[in-house]
Design a protein around this motif. Structure first.
Motif, PDB file in Angstrom:
ATOM      1  N   ARG A 389       0.845  -1.202   0.000  1.00 20.74           N
ATOM      2  CA  ARG A 389       0.000   0.000   0.000  1.00 20.74           C
ATOM      3  C   ARG A 389       0.877   1.249   0.000  1.00 20.74           C
ATOM      4  O   ARG A 389       0.599   2.212  -0.692  1.00 20.74           O
ATOM      5  N   LYS A 392       2.256   2.301  -3.326  1.00 15.25           N
ATOM      6  CA  LYS A 392       1.229   2.979  -4.131  1.00 15.25           C
ATOM      7  C   LYS A 392       1.048   4.428  -3.661  1.00 15.25           C
ATOM      8  O   LYS A 392       0.930   5.358  -4.470  1.00 15.25           O
ATOM      9  N   ASN A 761      -5.226  -1.228  -3.773  1.00 17.03           N
ATOM     10  CA  ASN A 761      -4.510  -0.326  -4.690  1.00 17.03           C
ATOM     11  C   ASN A 761      -5.366  -0.020  -5.918  1.00 17.03           C
ATOM     12  O   ASN A 761      -5.367   1.103  -6.429  1.00 17.03           O
TER      13      ASN A 761
END
Ligand code: CDP
Length: 795
Positions: A389, A392, A761
Motif C-alpha cells: 500500500r 502505491k 490499490n
C-alpha cells in the motif's frame, strides 16, 4: 548429494512425479461423501458437551446454578471452573505463554466466553440443558478498542494478573531507529498513511470439535480433534492434564479447512477431555458457527501507520511503521514463541531498502483472544499489506506509475541470497520477471489508457488498476529461531517400502484440504522412480506418525516436503546396496537414473533393476552387510525459510453512483520455486484469491461499545460466494529455492497475502486523480461511496 529435479525438465517422467497434474487422491472419498470428520465419529456410550457462554463481554460471575439443568432427563453433568479446579484443569496455557481460563473462574473477559459445560446423552439434551443453567453476573464496563484500552481510565481486562495495572501487553521493535530517522530527515519526499488491517476470522467450513475418550483400562486418553498440529497438541495435552505423553493419542481425521484457526487449543477440547476422564465415557464437543467466529482465534487486527522516505525519482531510502495490535482478552496469538509480532518485520517486502524501523504495542481488550496466522505465515500478511500500500501511496505522491516505483526498488535478481534491513535472509527471487509477466497478461498499458479516457469523458464508472509485488516468508523453522511452546519447528517423514514394491509415507504434518496425500506421494515418486499410485500418505495420528509441528504458515512443502525427499533419498542409498547385490556389481558402480527411475550398472544401462525388484531383494535376499527391509526416517530442520513471491494485477470498475466495485480483470503470477503439482497449486491460488477478495471487500469481525460481537455469524460476517468471485487468470515463473532438496517453496498462502493490497490499490487508483490515497478494508459500497462523495466524484 543430489541436485534434485531440474526445473526445466521436471515432468514427472510419466510416473506422477514432480510437475505432473496428478488428480487428487483424496477427492474420491470427499466427493463420494466418505470423508471422515470429527463430527462423523460415533462411539458406544458417547456423551455430548454443550458450552454455556457469557452474554456479557465483561462481568464478574456471582453464582452459577446448574440444578435445573441437572434435573432434566438425559443431562449427566454440569461442569464449572470449580469442578475443573479439583482436577487442576481450570486454566490452560496459550501458545504465547499466557494463561487462559478453560471455564471462567471469577471474571468473564469477552462475550461468549466459556462459563460452564453441560454433558448429556445427546446433543439436543445438552443444548436444552445449557439453556437451563442460571448464571448471575455483575456486569462491568468493557473496552473493545485497543487505543481506548491503553488510556489511563480504561477498564482493566486482566485484574487477576499480579503486576498488571493496565491493558498493555508488550512493546516490540525491529530495525534501526536512528538510521531510519536520519534517512527521513534527509529525504526529498516522505509519505505517511494510516491503515487498519481489520479483525478477520479464518472461518473454515468445518468448525472446531473433539471426541475425547478416556480408557480407564489402558489409562489412555484418545482425542479425535480438528487439529492442525496433532503432535504439538499431544505434548500440550499431556502437560496440562498430567497424563504421560505416551498415554495420549491425538487423531486429526479429515479436517474441513483450518487456515490457522485450528492451531490453538480451545477450552472446548479441554472440557471434553476432562469430562471423559471424570465420567469414563467418550464425550463429543462440536461448536456451532457463531461459537467458532465469536470465540476461536481471530486474525489480524493491526492498526498501522506506515511511512516511506524517498528520493524525487522514487528510490525508497527508508521505511517505518508503527502498529497498535489488539490481542483480545488473552495473549493467545499462534506464532513461534520468539516472534511476538510474528514475521511482521519482513515489511521491507520485495524491495532493497537500506533503513527500516518498526515498532508495535499490543493491548488486552474485552474481545475474543487470537492473532492466529490466517492462511499466512505469522503476520506476513499485515507486513505485505503495509509495504504494498505504501508503495502505491508514494507513487501517487510522486505522480509516477506504481510499477515504475517497484522496478526501481526491487531487490535485483542477482543479489540473492539477500539480507534485508530487518535481518531476513531471502533465498532467491526474480521479481521483475514476475511483474513483467503479470503486466503483459493484464494488458496493463491498454487499461491505463482506458482509465485516462474515462476520466476525460467524466464516465459513470471509473477504472482502477492495482498492483502488488509481494514476497512471502514461509517454512518455519529453522528450529533454533522458531519454536512452538519450546519445541523446535522441524518436521518429519517416515518412508516404508513393502516387499511388493509399494510404500507408505507417514508425515508429521496434517492436511486440511491442501492435497498432501497426492503431492507428498509425488515427491517420493520423483525421488525413487516409483509410480505415484504405489505410495500412500498417512498423517494426523500421533500413535503412528513421526513427531511434527503441524501445518500452517505454508510450512508443509518447505519442511515436511523436504523431509519426504530426504527420507526417499536415504531409501535410495540403501536401494543401491541391494541393487549391487542383485546385479552382482560393486555398490559404487550403481547409478540411479531420474528419467527412467531405474538403478543400473555404470556404463551398462541394460544391467538395470527397478525399485520394485529392489524391494523384493530387501526382504528376500538382502546383502549380508545390510539389515533386511527398506525404510528410512528423516527429521528435517530447514537451514532457512523459503521466500515465494508473485505479482498480482487487479483492474476494477468503481460505480460513482453506488460505490459498488466490480472486478474487470484479475491476474496472479506466482513463483513457488519448483512446482510439485501445477493443478493443486492453481487450486490453492484460486482459493486464496477468493479469501483475499473476502478480506478486501467483505469480511470484518466488529464489536459495539458494549462488547457485543456484531460480526459474529454468517449473516454479518460476509464470506465471498461465487457471485463475488471473478475469473482469475493465473501464471507462474519458477525460481527454485537453492537450499530446499527439491527446490520447492510454499505456495498455499501467497494469494491471501498478496491479493488484498492489489485490490485496495486498484480501488484507490480509480480515485487517486481526485486525491484519494486510501480506503479502509472491507471496501463496502457505502465506504467507497463516502470516499467518492468526499472527493467530489459521486454522481
Ligand atoms: O502447509 P500447506 O500445505 O498449507 O502449504 P504449502 O506447502 O504451500 O502447500 C500447499 C499445497 O500446494 C500442497 O499440496 C503442496 O504440496 C502444493 N505445492 C506444490 O505442488 N508445489 C510447491 N512448490 C508448493 C506447494
Amino acid at each position: 548429494e543430489d541436485d534434485g529435479p531440474d526445473p526445466e525438465k521436471h515432468c514427472g517422467h510419466g510416473r506422477g512425479g514432480m510437475g505432473e497434474e496428478v488428480s487428487r487422491k483424496e477427492d474420491k472419498r470427499f466427493i463420494t461423501g466418505r470423508g471422515d470428520y470429527v463430527d462423523d465419529i460415533k462411539k458406544p456410550g458417547m456423551l455430548h458437551c454443550e458450552i454455556v457462554r457469557s452474554p456479557h463481554a465483561h462481568a464478574r460471575i456471582e453464582e452459577i446454578d446448574g440444578s435445573r439443568a441437572m434435573a432434566m432427563d438425559d443431562v449427566v453433568a454440569v461442569l464449572t471452573a470449580d469442578d475443573l479446579l479439583e482436577h487442576d484443569l481450570a486454566t490452560m496455557p496459550t501458545l504465547m505463554d499466557d494463561t487462559q481460563d478453560v471455564l471462567v473462574n471469577d471474571k468473564v473477559k469477552f462475550q461468549s466466553q466459556e462459563v460452564a459445560a453441560v454433558i448429556a446423552k445427546d446433543r439436543y439434551a445438552a443444548k436444552d440443558g445449557a439453556e437451563k443453567v442460571e448464571v448471575e453476573y455483575d456486569v462491568l464496563d468493557p473496552v473493545v478498542d485497543a487505543e481506548e484500552a491503553l488510556k489511563e481510565d480504561a477498564p482493566l481486562v486482566r485484574d487477576e494478573l499480579e503486576d498488571q495495572e493496565d491493558n498493555h501487553i508488550f512493546d516490540w521493535d525491529t530495525g534501526n531507529e536512528e538510521e531510519t530517522q536520519r534517512a527521513f530527515d534527509a529525504a526529498d519526499v516522505t509519505v505517511e498513511e494510516d491503515m487498519e488491517y481489520q479483525r478477520l476470522h479464518p472461518a473454515p467450513i468445518e468448525t472446531c470439535g473433539a471426541v475425547a475418550d478416556w480408557d480407564p483400562g489402558k489409562d489412555k486418553m484418545t482425542v479425535h480433534m480438528t487439529s492442525q498440529a496433532p503432535h504439538a497438541h499431544r505434548t500440550l495435552f499431556s502437560q496440562v492434564s498430567g497424563i504421560p505423553e505416551h498415554k495420549v493419542r491425538i487423531v486429526s481425521p479429515d479436517v474441513g479447512g483450518g487456515f490457522g484457526n485450528k492451531v490453538p487449543i480451545y477450552p472446548g477440547y479441554v472440557v471434553a477431555a476432562a469430562a471423559s476422564y471424570v465420567l469414563e465415557q467418550p464425550v463429543k464437543w462440536v461448536e456451532e458457527r457463531s461459537e467458532n467466529i465469536q470465540t476461536t482465534g481471530f486474525a489480524r487486527d493491526y492498526e498501522m501507520t506506515g511511512e516511506i522516505a524517498a528520493t524525487e525519482d522514487g528510490e525508497i531510502e527508508a521505511v517505518r511503521v508503527d502498529v497498535l495490535a489488539n490481542h483480545g482478552a488473552y495473549n493467545a496469538a499462534a506464532q513461534p514463541s520468539k516472534f511476538p509480532a510474528g514475521f511482521f518485520n519482513i515489511f521491507t517486502g520485495s524491495y532493497d531498502i537500506d533503513a527500516a524501523y518498526g515498532s508495535l504495542t499490543a493491548a488486552f481488550t474485552n474481545t475474543a483472544p487470537g492473532g492466529v496466522a490466517y492462511r499466512c505465515s505469522f503476520r506476513v500478511t499485515e507486513a505485505v499489506y503495509l509495504i504494498e500500500r505504501m508503495v502505491k501511496v508514494l507513487a501517487d505522491e510522486l505522480d509516477m506509475d506504481p510499477t515504475e516505483v517497484r522496478r526501481k526498488n526491487f531487490i535485483p535478481s542477482d543479489a540473492f541470497p539477500y539480507e534485508s534491513a530487518t535481518g531476513w535472509n531471502y533465498d532467491s527471487g526474480d521479481y521483475e520477471k514476475a511483474l513483467d509477466k503479470a503486466l503483459e497478461m493484464a494488458d496493463y498499458e491498454e487499461y491505463r489508457e482506458e482509465q485516462r479516457r474515462r476520466i476525460e469523458n467524466d464516465a459513470d464508472k471509473l477504472l482502477g488498476i492495482g498492483v502488488s509485488s509481494f514476497t512471502e516468508v514461509v517454512g518455519a523453522g529453522p528450529g533454533k529461531q522458531c519454536d512452538i511452546a519450546g519445541i523446535e519447528m522441524f518436521d518429519s517423514a517416515d518412508l516404508r517400502v513393502n516387499p511388493t514394491g509399494n510404500a507408505v509415507l507417514r508425515v508429521g504434518v496434517q492436511t486440511q484440504g491442501q492435497g498432501h496425500e497426492t503431492t507428498f506421494a509425488q515427491i517420493v515418486a520423483e525421488e525413487l522412480g516409483m509410480d505415484v499410485d504405489d505410495i500412500v500418505v498417512e498423517h494426523g495420528d500421533t500413535d503412528t506418525e513421526p513427531y511434527g509441528l503441524g501445518t500452517y504458515g505454508s510450512r508443509s512443502t518447505p519442511v515436511a516436503g523436504a523431509a519426504a525427499a530426504v527420507a526417499a533419498r536415504k531409501v535410495r542409498d540403501k536401494a543401491k546396496s541391494i541393487a549391487a547385490n542383485e546385479l552382482e556389481a560393486a555398490e559404487e558402480d550403481i547409478e540411479w537414473d531420474r528419467e527412467s527411475g531405474e538403478f543400473h550398472v555404470a556404463g551398462a544401462p541394460d544391467r538395470s533393476i527397478t525399485i520394485t525388484e529392489i524391494a523384493a531383494g530387501a526382504f528376500m535376499n538382502h546383502p549380508d552387510q545390510e539389515e533386511p527391509g527398506l525404510e528410512a526416517t528423516n527429521y528435517y530442520d530447514p537451514p532457512e525459510m523459503t521466500y515465494p513471491f508473485g505479482s498480482y494485477v487487479v483492474v476494477v470498475e468503481v460505480d460513482r453512483e453506488t460505490g459498488e466495485v466490480e472486478f474487470e480483470k484479475f491476474v496472479a503470477v506466482d513463483d513457488c520455486g519448483n512446482r510439485i503439482n501445477p493443478m493443486i497449486i492453481e487450486g490453492q491460488i484460486h482459493g486464496g484469491l477468493a479469501q483475499g477478495i473476502g478480506t478486501a471487500m467483505l469480511e470484518e469481525v466488529t464489536y459495539d461499545d458494549n462488547g457485543n460481537v456484531t460480526g459474529g455469524d454468517f449473516m454479518n460476517y460476509l464470506l465471498p460466494t461465487a457471485n463475488e468471485i471473478p475469473n482469475f487468470e493465473t501464471g507462474h515463473t519458477v525460481t527454485p529455492s537453492p537450499h530446499h532438496p527439491i527446490g520447492a517453496k510454499g505456495v498455499g498462502e501467497s494469494p491471501t497475502v498478496g491479493s488484498p493490497p492489489a485490490i485496495v490499490n486498484a480501488v484507490t487508483d480509480a480515485m487517486s486523480h481526485a486525491g484519494v490515497s486510501h480506503v479502509e478494508m472491507p471496501m463496502t459500497p457505502d465506504r467507497v461511496w463516502k470516499t467518492l462523495s468526499e472527493h467530489g466524484l459521486d454522481i
